[in-house]
Structures are given as C-alpha cells and as structure tokens.
Motif scaffolding. Structure first.
Motif, PDB file in Angstrom:
ATOM      1  N   GLY A 192      39.326  45.143  52.888  1.00  0.00           N
ATOM      2  CA  GLY A 192      37.894  45.257  52.689  1.00  0.00           C
ATOM      3  C   GLY A 192      37.497  45.172  51.229  1.00  0.00           C
ATOM      4  N   ASP A 193      38.272  44.428  50.418  1.00  0.00           N
ATOM      5  CA  ASP A 193      38.026  44.356  48.978  1.00  0.00           C
ATOM      6  C   ASP A 193      37.581  42.947  48.579  1.00  0.00           C
ATOM      7  N   MET A 194      36.672  42.894  47.598  1.00  0.00           N
ATOM      8  CA  MET A 194      36.305  41.634  46.946  1.00  0.00           C
ATOM      9  C   MET A 194      37.075  41.583  45.637  1.00  0.00           C
ATOM     10  N   VAL A 195      37.966  40.589  45.473  1.00  0.00           N
ATOM     11  CA  VAL A 195      38.889  40.537  44.343  1.00  0.00           C
ATOM     12  C   VAL A 195      38.633  39.280  43.510  1.00  0.00           C
ATOM     13  N   CYS A 196      38.605  39.453  42.193  1.00  0.00           N
ATOM     14  CA  CYS A 196      38.469  38.324  41.275  1.00  0.00           C
ATOM     15  C   CYS A 196      39.772  37.531  41.285  1.00  0.00           C
ATOM     16  N   THR A 197      39.677  36.216  41.488  1.00  0.00           N
ATOM     17  CA  THR A 197      40.878  35.387  41.558  1.00  0.00           C
ATOM     18  C   THR A 197      41.482  35.124  40.187  1.00  0.00           C
ATOM     19  N   GLU A 198      40.737  35.400  39.117  1.00  0.00           N
ATOM     20  CA  GLU A 198      41.237  35.167  37.767  1.00  0.00           C
ATOM     21  C   GLU A 198      42.103  36.321  37.276  1.00  0.00           C
ATOM     22  N   GLU A 247      34.445  44.838  44.522  1.00  0.00           N
ATOM     23  CA  GLU A 247      33.784  45.651  45.539  1.00  0.00           C
ATOM     24  C   GLU A 247      34.841  46.154  46.503  1.00  0.00           C
ATOM     25  N   ALA A 248      34.920  47.497  46.648  1.00  0.00           N
ATOM     26  CA  ALA A 248      36.012  48.073  47.436  1.00  0.00           C
ATOM     27  C   ALA A 248      35.555  48.634  48.770  1.00  0.00           C
TER      28      ALA A 248
END
Length: 272
Positions: A22-28, A34-35
């Motif tokens: 359920g996390d939004m993770v930066c690919t860089e 957002e957790a």
C-alpha cells in the motif's frame, strides 16, 4: 506508474504503487511518498431506492464465502412513494429481529476492515484476518474474551503470514482500546487453538529488521542518504549473530545512523 514530486530528488519523478504494502514509492530514490494508500478496487452498492437514476453498472456487494449465505440476503423495502403500510413495516421489523447466524461475523469483519484501513493494509491481509477469525470463532472458544484484542491479534497474525508484518504497537494504535499485553495474549491463544485444531505448528512467517526499516525511516522523515545507510547497516547485521528482536535491531540501526548525521532523532521517537 505516474509522475509525482519527490522531496528528496527535488523534481517530478515516476512513482510506483506497491500493491502488497500500500505504498507509493519514488522509482529514483526509493522514498515512500505515501504509506497509507486506500484500496481503490470496486465496491459498488445499489442506489435503486435512493434516486430515480437506474444505473445498471451498480450492483450489490461481493459475496463472502466465509458467511452462511455468502453475504447475500433479501431486504424488504417500502415501495417507492409509499408511506409504509402495516404489512411491509411488520415484515421489516420481523426481518430486523430475525436471528442472522452471520451477524457477529459481519460485525467482526467490519471491525477488522476498519483497523486494516487505518493502517493502510491491502485487501489480501484483511481476507486472511477474516479467515483466521472465522476458524477461531467456529471453535467456540473465544466467548468471554476481549473481542477487540482477538480481532487485533487476527490482524497481526495475518500481517505476519502475508509477509507484511506490523509491530504490536502499530496494531494496538487501531485496536479500539485493547492493550499490547491483551493483544499479545490473544495472539498466543489463537495460535495455540489453531495448532491444536490443525494438529501441526502454525506458520507465522519469519520477520526481519528490513521488513520494518523503510516504513520507520519514512515515518521519521529521514532523507534518502540516511535511508540508504540504514539499509546497508541492516543488511550487514544479518551476517552477525544478533539475538534480539528484528524491530529492536531496526530501531537501533536508525538511531545510530541519525546520530551520525546532521538530522539527529531523539531516542524516545524510536519506540516501536
């Protein structure tokens, strides 16, 4: 994937949605942006009696194999424009009073769903927690016990089995007043009961310090450099014979990394 502004990269970058966590993770840089993402899968309901808009796409709720009738039941409603005659009102009262064998299960499942949503857990964990509770409830051994602690313990076990562990403190924060001690006792009770029923040890899943590290770092607002240093330290610690709780190891690593950086964190803020 979609674009979003990353405070660490200082630019708009592509982000990936980790459905299992359920996390939004930066690919860089790997920063959790957002957790507590909300599960956006379809959850339709019917509005036939609330408006004149007949939307054929909107249907009833999904069936639940854990319930006696699959979660489907017939509801006697008043005809449109009717003020309520004796027959329909009497049938409605009879239906509401009628003994629904799944009423307690529905309430329990709703409580589990609310706790899971507040922790940002995905649907697979909710379903596993529901299955665990149904098995224990069928054994008729939880009467007289703290219901909130039992439900919280089911959610804790489900997180472990789905390899998305949460600390007892995190579970306790949404457990409607149940204490860490009560949840711990309920967890031990559930595991014991199910092991006796199955005749074998219950798989709980092995937890590692790395399972908690990224979430702890994100909660503390640590920068990308500190997060990478903490991850490297945890990976190296796995080669050592450290006989301590993985949660304690993660917290200790974070504390040491922050003390070596300019952004020091107080020890009290690392209580897990």
């Amino acid at each position: 994937m979609s674009d979003s502004f990353c405070p660490d990269c200082k630019k708009h970058t592509e982000v990936a949605f980790d459905h299992s966590a359920g996390d939004m993770v930066c690919t860089e840089c790997g920063l959790v942006l957002e957790a507590h993402s909300v599960d956006e899968t379809s959850e339709w309901r019917t509005f036939a009696n609330e408006s004149n808009d007949n939307d054929p796409v909107r249907v009833g709720g999904p069936t639940n194999p854990l319930l006696t009738d699959g979660g489907l039941s017939t509801v006697i409603a008043k005809p449109n424009g009717a003020q309520g005659d004796f027959l329909s009102s009497s049938l409605g009262r009879w239906q509401n009073r009628g003994a629904n064998p799944d009423r307690s299960l529905i309430l329990a499942f709703r409580t589990i769903a609310n706790m899971a949503d507040r922790l940002g857990l995905v649907a697979t964990i909710k379903d596993r927690a529901n299955e665990i509770y149904k098995k224990v409830e069928d054994l008729k051994s939880i009467r007289g016990r703290n219901q909130d602690a039992i439900l919280a313990a089911c959610l804790y076990i489900a997180c472990r089995q789905e390899d998305r562990p949460r600390t007892v403190k995190e579970i306790c924060s949404v457990a409607n007043g149940a204490t860490k001690k009560e949840i711990g006792r309920a967890k031990e009770f559930i595991v014991k009961q199910l092991e006796v029923e199955m005749g074998q040890s219950m798989e709980m899943g092995t937890i590692h310090a790395g399972d908690f590290l990224r979430r702890f770092c994100s909660t503390l607002g640590m920068n990308n450099q500190a997060v990478k240093a903490a991850q490297e330290a945890v990976q190296r610690s796995e080669a050592l014979d450290i006989r301590r709780s993985p949660i304690s190891i993660a917290a200790a690593v974070i504390y040491m990394i922050t003390q070596l950086s300019d952004d020091k964190k107080p020890l009290k803020g690392l209580e897990c």
